[in-house]
Design a protein around this motif. Structure first.
Motif, PDB file in Angstrom:
ATOM      1  N   HIS A  25      44.464  31.463  51.590  1.00  0.00           N
ATOM      2  CA  HIS A  25      44.861  32.869  51.623  1.00  0.00           C
ATOM      3  C   HIS A  25      46.015  33.004  52.618  1.00  0.00           C
ATOM      4  CE1 HIS A  25      44.672  37.197  52.104  1.00  0.00           C
ATOM      5  NE2 HIS A  25      44.569  37.014  53.397  1.00  0.00           N
TER       6      HIS A  25
ATOM      7  N   CYS B 211      48.870  35.857  54.241  1.00  0.00           N
ATOM      8  CA  CYS B 211      49.250  37.273  54.244  1.00  0.00           C
ATOM      9  C   CYS B 211      50.328  37.572  55.262  1.00  0.00           C
ATOM     10  CB  CYS B 211      48.043  38.186  54.403  1.00  0.00           C
ATOM     11  SG  CYS B 211      47.013  37.872  55.818  1.00  0.00           S
TER      12      CYS B 211
ATOM     13  N   CYS C 128      42.829  41.298  51.388  1.00  0.00           N
ATOM     14  CA  CYS C 128      42.591  40.521  52.611  1.00  0.00           C
ATOM     15  C   CYS C 128      41.137  40.776  53.000  1.00  0.00           C
ATOM     16  CB  CYS C 128      43.570  41.019  53.684  1.00  0.00           C
ATOM     17  SG  CYS C 128      43.688  39.979  55.149  1.00  0.00           S
TER      18      CYS C 128
HETATM   19 ZN   LIG Z   1      45.021  38.402  54.907  1.00  0.00          ZN
END
Ligand SMILES: [Zn+2]
Lengths: 322, 322
Positions: free
Chosen positions: B207, B209, B292
């Protein structure tokens, strides 16, 4: 070699002047503390921070930027037309700031930093420099929804910064420093930036400094020798090529050597600092060099920030005594 | 055929009783055993909630973790904790310091994974923080370079990933939110992540971000994982444009609800956005989740957001099958 700092210092010191600022700001946000009371707290910490710098033996100080959340919002909050918006990353650090957005024609109603500058200056007999964001960094860290034209926005910001620089000079600042970390990232338009720096420093008779930190030098040391400033600050901790770049350039400016990594707690040795001074000494006379940490010390915890200051002074004293 | 499986990114909000218990435990007012009991209770509740909602791949919700880097730093040998540093505004935290050689003394997440998997028949994801992010978000006083630090961390994260796989984890997510901050270090991030995932048979996910995705997009196919999970909702699905030009040869974790807003997205808008995504990705390539971790939302908001993820995905699945 004169010792100095780049700007900010930790606002909290569990092993020193305390963590009062945290609860004071929370209480001020809940309206349990007045503006004047919060200002009193800020000034108390500023005094303690200046005393830390004096104890460490630093020659040219700043106020530690205790009131500042970051480099741009203290000004953007006071310039009409800006609105403070959501969190954004602070360059390549795991640190965030609130990005200002310009929605209307920017208007500066009067001096912004003069009162806090005067208050800091009154705490010490040592020279205190005034720090401002450079025009390019100011523009890169904010969003322009009014001009929708990069060069017009940049020129206007440079003019506002010039007014503030003159006000700080009138308040007695012997050095006006412009920080330009944004030059280390992407493809900055260097000709336009030189023009903006000329606007920002126009008519300023105090010593002027332009500090670069973070990212890469991108070959800018050469063109920046033409910038109308007296001192050029270079961060040799962030860019592994920086020392090589310093050696290649024909220096017309004084050099502010950012020689201790202000983003990592590891303490540099006196020996490695001396080796760096040796390299620099081959390029320009040491009376035209000042030394400082690579950027503001607020990325570090208090103890390590103080250690870095002491190490800086120790390295200079032992170097000159050789 | 499995397609459009639903999951979450990792963290889920802590119920009030657990938040209170954690702060009491920090002050030494609560027995660690009692804290553990409450963490288990909250984990049980979240697993039951996810089953009720119909989430396909479950997470344990990280009820026992605070910060995603500190959780690992606290358990690894070689780390210390700094005194306070500021993260933004008036927020401070203790940043991990690498002071000695990093060693994994004991499993860090496997006990909790087993506990969670013991409560459900659905697969539970193993959740790790990646070596590049742990390196970037810590001070380093021991290793000679950022690369040496990241590679040393990769070895210990790999041991943990292997342990999760041995325990039976079919999905292992290794979060690297820092990867998008310094694109000049992307090769290092890839090298370190490659050490973690090499030879794993479990499905691997990362992941990423808060970054500059336009610049990162061309590198995504080089990341040594099976699935890349990104935030689409808080960028109004503009990221899809990047994938029209770039052919992603991996699965995509599609963030369809914004974790930073209180508003619960409507089923219609999530359906419409999923359909847009289906023009760019194949249905079996897509995993649907929030942008998220949901830990900053309230429990009700998080449940509401997860519910719309499931309901919208079901509606689209049915249309595809009919
Ligand atoms: Zn995130």
């Amino acid at each position: 070699m004169i010792t100095t700092v780049v700007g900010n210092f930790p606002k909290v010191a569990e092993a020193g002047f305390g963590t009062k600022v945290i609860s004071s700001i929370s209480r001020w946000q809940r309206k349990e503390l007045s503006d004047a009371e919060l200002e009193g707290v800020f000034q108390g910490i500023t005094k303690a921070v200046i005393a830390e710098h004096e104890r460490a033996g630093i020659d040219v100080l700043t106020d530690g930027q205790i009131r500042w959340e970051d480099l741009v919002t203290p000004l953007a909050k006071k310039i009409e037309g800006f609105e403070i918006n959501g969190l954004e990353r602070w360059f390549d650090n795991n640190v965030y700031y609130r990005r200002p957005i310009l929605r209307k024609a920017p208007v500066r109603r009067g001096p912004i930093l003069v009162d806090e500058y005067r208050a800091a200056k009154a705490c010490t007999s040592k020279p205190v420099k005034a720090v401002l964001p450079g025009p390019y960094t100011f523009v890169k860290l904010t969003e322009d929804r009014y001009y929708k034209n990069d060069s017009r926005f940049l020129r206007k910001i440079a003019e506002l910064l010039n007014e503030e620089a003159k006000a700080l000079e009138a308040a007695g600042a012997p050095i006006i420093q412009f920080d330009e970390p944004a030059l280390g990232f992407g493809k900055p338009p260097i000709k336009l930036i030189l023009e903006a720096i000329a606007i920002a420093t126009r008519g300023v008779k105090a010593t002027t400094a332009l500090y670069l930190y973070f990212g890469h030098l991108n070959g800018f040391l050469e063109p920046l020798q033409k910038a109308p400033v007296d001192i050029l600050g270079v961060d040799v901790a962030s860019d592994p090529q920086a020392v090589g770049a310093i050696r290649k350039v024909k220096w017309t400016k004084q050099l502010a050597l950012g020689c201790l990594d202000a983003r990592n707690t590891k303490l540099e040795s006196v020996t490695e600092l001396h080796a760096l001074f040796d390299v620099v000494a081959k390029r320009l006379p040491l009376d035209r060099v000042c030394v400082n940490p690579s950027c503001g010390l607020e990325f570090l915890p208090y103890e390590q920030a103080v250690q870095k200051l002491r190490r800086l002074v120790e390295a200079v004293q032992t170097y000159q005594g050789r | 055929m499995s397609m459009l499986l639903t999951t979450s990114v990792g963290s889920l909000p802590k119920p009030d009783y657990l938040a209170t218990a954690r702060s009491r435990a920090r002050k030494g007012e609560l027995d660690p055993k009692e804290l553990r009991r409450l963490e288990e209770q909250a984990t049980r509740d979240w697993i039951a909630r996810q089953e009720e909602l119909g989430i396909d791949i479950i997470v344990d919700g990280e009820q026992y973790r605070g910060d995603m880097v500190a959780y690992f730093a606290e358990q690894l040998e070689g780390f210390q904790t700094s005194s306070l540093v500021r993260s933004y505004g008036n927020r401070y935290y203790r940043k991990p310091v690498i002071a000695k050689k990093i060693r994994r003394k004991r499993p860090m997440t496997i006990g909790w994974w087993k506990f969670a998997q013991g409560l459900t028949k659905r697969p539970v994801k193993g959740m790790l923080t990646g070596p590049y992010t742990i390196m970037d978000w810590s001070f380093n006083e021991y290793y000679p370079s950022r690369r040496a630090t990241a590679l040393a961390l990769a070895e210990v994260v790999r041991e943990e990933a292997k342990g999760l796989e041995r325990a039976g984890a079919q999905y292992i997510q290794i979060d690297e939110p820092a990867i998008s901050t310094r694109l000049d270090e992307i090769d290092l991030a890839i090298e370190a992540l490659g050490i973690v995932t090499k030879g794993l048979r479990a499905k691997t996910i990362t992941h990423i971000c808060y970054g500059n995705f336009q610049a990162l997009a061309p590198k995504l196919n080089r990341l040594p994982v099976d699935q890349i999970d990104l935030e689409f909702a808080n960028r109004k699905f503009e990221l899809l444009d990047a994938f029209k030009r770039l052919k992603l040869r991996k699965e995509i974790g599609l963030g369809v609800v914004d974790v930073h807003s209180h508003r619960i997205e409507s089923r219609e808008e999530v359906v419409a956005n999923l359909k847009k995504a289906l023009k760019v990705f194949k249905p079996e390539q897509i995993y649907v989740d929030p942008d998220c971790g949901l830990k900053t939302r309230t429990v009700d908001e998080a449940v509401g957001k997860l519910r719309v993820v499931v309901e919208a995905t079901r509606a689209v699945r049915e249309e595809l099958l009919n």
